[in-house]
Design a protein around this motif. Structure first.
Motif, PDB file in Angstrom:
ATOM      1  N   GLU A  12       0.830  -1.203   0.000  1.00 51.15           N
ATOM      2  CA  GLU A  12       0.000   0.000   0.000  1.00 51.15           C
ATOM      3  C   GLU A  12       0.869   1.260   0.000  1.00 51.15           C
ATOM      4  O   GLU A  12       0.532   2.253  -0.646  1.00 51.15           O
ATOM      5  N   GLN A  13       1.999   1.196   0.707  1.00 50.78           N
ATOM      6  CA  GLN A  13       2.926   2.330   0.686  1.00 50.78           C
ATOM      7  C   GLN A  13       3.534   2.506  -0.701  1.00 50.78           C
ATOM      8  O   GLN A  13       3.751   3.626  -1.154  1.00 50.78           O
ATOM      9  N   TYR A  14       3.790   1.402  -1.373  1.00 45.55           N
ATOM     10  CA  TYR A  14       4.266   1.405  -2.763  1.00 45.55           C
ATOM     11  C   TYR A  14       3.296   2.194  -3.641  1.00 45.55           C
ATOM     12  O   TYR A  14       3.696   3.062  -4.425  1.00 45.55           O
ATOM     13  N   VAL A  15       1.995   1.888  -3.496  1.00 42.67           N
ATOM     14  CA  VAL A  15       0.972   2.574  -4.292  1.00 42.67           C
ATOM     15  C   VAL A  15       0.914   4.055  -3.926  1.00 42.67           C
ATOM     16  O   VAL A  15       0.852   4.930  -4.808  1.00 42.67           O
ATOM     17  N   TYR A  16       0.941   4.335  -2.633  1.00 46.84           N
ATOM     18  CA  TYR A  16       0.832   5.726  -2.167  1.00 46.84           C
ATOM     19  C   TYR A  16       1.975   6.577  -2.721  1.00 46.84           C
ATOM     20  O   TYR A  16       1.745   7.672  -3.260  1.00 46.84           O
ATOM     21  N   ASP A  17       3.192   6.095  -2.577  1.00 43.43           N
ATOM     22  CA  ASP A  17       4.347   6.861  -3.051  1.00 43.43           C
ATOM     23  C   ASP A  17       4.316   7.038  -4.563  1.00 43.43           C
ATOM     24  O   ASP A  17       4.636   8.117  -5.085  1.00 43.43           O
TER      25      ASP A  17
END
Length: 347
Positions: free
Chosen positions: A16-21
């Protein structure tokens, strides 16, 4: 470009952090971004800070997609999008990132899915190799490896909300783990390892949240080893980098194979010495004794020895780790590769 990202998990993690960044960078770069996710307050609240349209991840809504890139992060979602594309005869281009180390499914259904996506991105060579180990019927020209990265936060060293060293003697070595509190992360091994450091002043900080039963098991283990004064649980932190900046040695003792864990990279990015296991994608970018220290999963004695070694070499290894991250793992390099894949998909 018009780009939609699908977040289907129920908890916030590395994917999810991958997507956010990535979405944050795409927005800054002027692209038209929207996000489809489940109505889970913790996730919706986080992605809402991006200021882009957020839709409920439902069949009704994905059937409305007509064109542009749709980036999904597991093959179940790729299947849903491929079916939606067929039903509506849309012109969406499906890109999949494979964040796991698992063999590909080889059923006729998933063979059809592989044929109906434009690109499959693996976050490590290990993830790609394991996917192909089951000999799926897939066009290997669609497969590529783009390692994860972390967006640099220039303020990471300047806004620590807690001074974790404040109550500790100056000669204390600060050890830290951050991530999910779960059995596959090998934290029981970490507790056994630090309990052997009887002649070294240290303090271990565990940053993260997860399984309550396992957390209680760890606390009992800590009490039984008489090291309660040397271990602290800090809970979940939205931004761990202010805590990493105060750390001497980062330890990610995961037992399960991880495709390309972001936690390891965060220590490297901030110039900290990293100790991690050698069974996952991290072995592709951590050179033992140079940019970090690699140990065998589940080896408490080996981890203790690595910590002792790191205490005397942490500055040199941390410097080399940062140099490697900046030269080969930077977010700029990652983003350029993802953008190239998107552009090729819509040609």
């Amino acid at each position: 470009m018009k780009i939609a990202h699908i977040i289907s998990n129920k908890v916030w993690g590395g994917g999810e952090q991958y997507v956010y960044d990535l979405c944050s960078t795409l927005i800054s770069d002027g692209h038209d971004v929207e996000i489809f996710t489940r109505p889970i307050p913790a996730i919706v609240g986080k992605v809402a800070t991006l200021g882009v349209p957020i839709h409920d991840y439902s069949l009704k809504n994905i059937l409305k997609l007509r064109d542009g890139i749709v980036h999904v992060h597991n093959f179940k979602d790729a299947l849903k999008l491929a079916v939606a594309k067929k039903l509506t005869h849309s012109n969406i281009k499906i890109v999949v990132t494979r964040h796991l180390v698992r063999p590909a499914k080889t059923s006729r259904l998933y063979t059809w899915v592989y044929a109906n996506v434009e690109k499959i991105i693996f976050v490590s060579d290990l993830a790609r190799k394991e996917f192909l180990s089951s000999q799926p019927k897939v066009d290997e020209a669609k497969l590529c490896v783009v390692r994860n990265s972390i967006k640099t936060n220039d303020n990471a060293n300047s806004f620590a909300v807690d001074d974790i060293k404040a109550s500790l003697p100056n000669d204390t070595t600060i050890l830290m783990y951050h991530g999910r509190i779960a059995k596959e992360k090998g934290l029981n091994v970490l507790i056994d390892a630090v309990a052997r450091l009887k002649d070294i002043p240290y303090h271990l900080f565990l940053v993260g949240a997860g399984d309550a039963e396992y957390t209680n098991e760890l606390k009992l283990q800590i009490a039984n080893r008489n090291i309660s004064a040397h271990v602290s649980f800090l809970g979940f932190k939205d931004d761990v980098r202010p805590y990493i900046s105060q750390t001497d040695i980062g330890i990610i003792p995961t037992i399960a194979q991880e495709a390309c864990g972001l936690s390891c990279m965060e220590y490297m990015m901030l110039g900290k010495c990293l100790i991690t296991t050698n069974n996952g994608g991290q072995a592709e970018y951590v050179e033992n004794g140079v940019t970090g220290l690699l140990i065998t999963p589940g080896d408490a004695a080996g981890l203790t020895a690595a910590i002792r070694s790191a205490i005397t070499t942490k500055e040199t290894i941390g410097k080399k780790a940062k140099e490697y991250f900046d030269n080969y793992l930077s977010y700029g390099k990652f983003y350029a590769e993802i953008l190239r894949i998107y552009k090729n998909a819509i040609k």
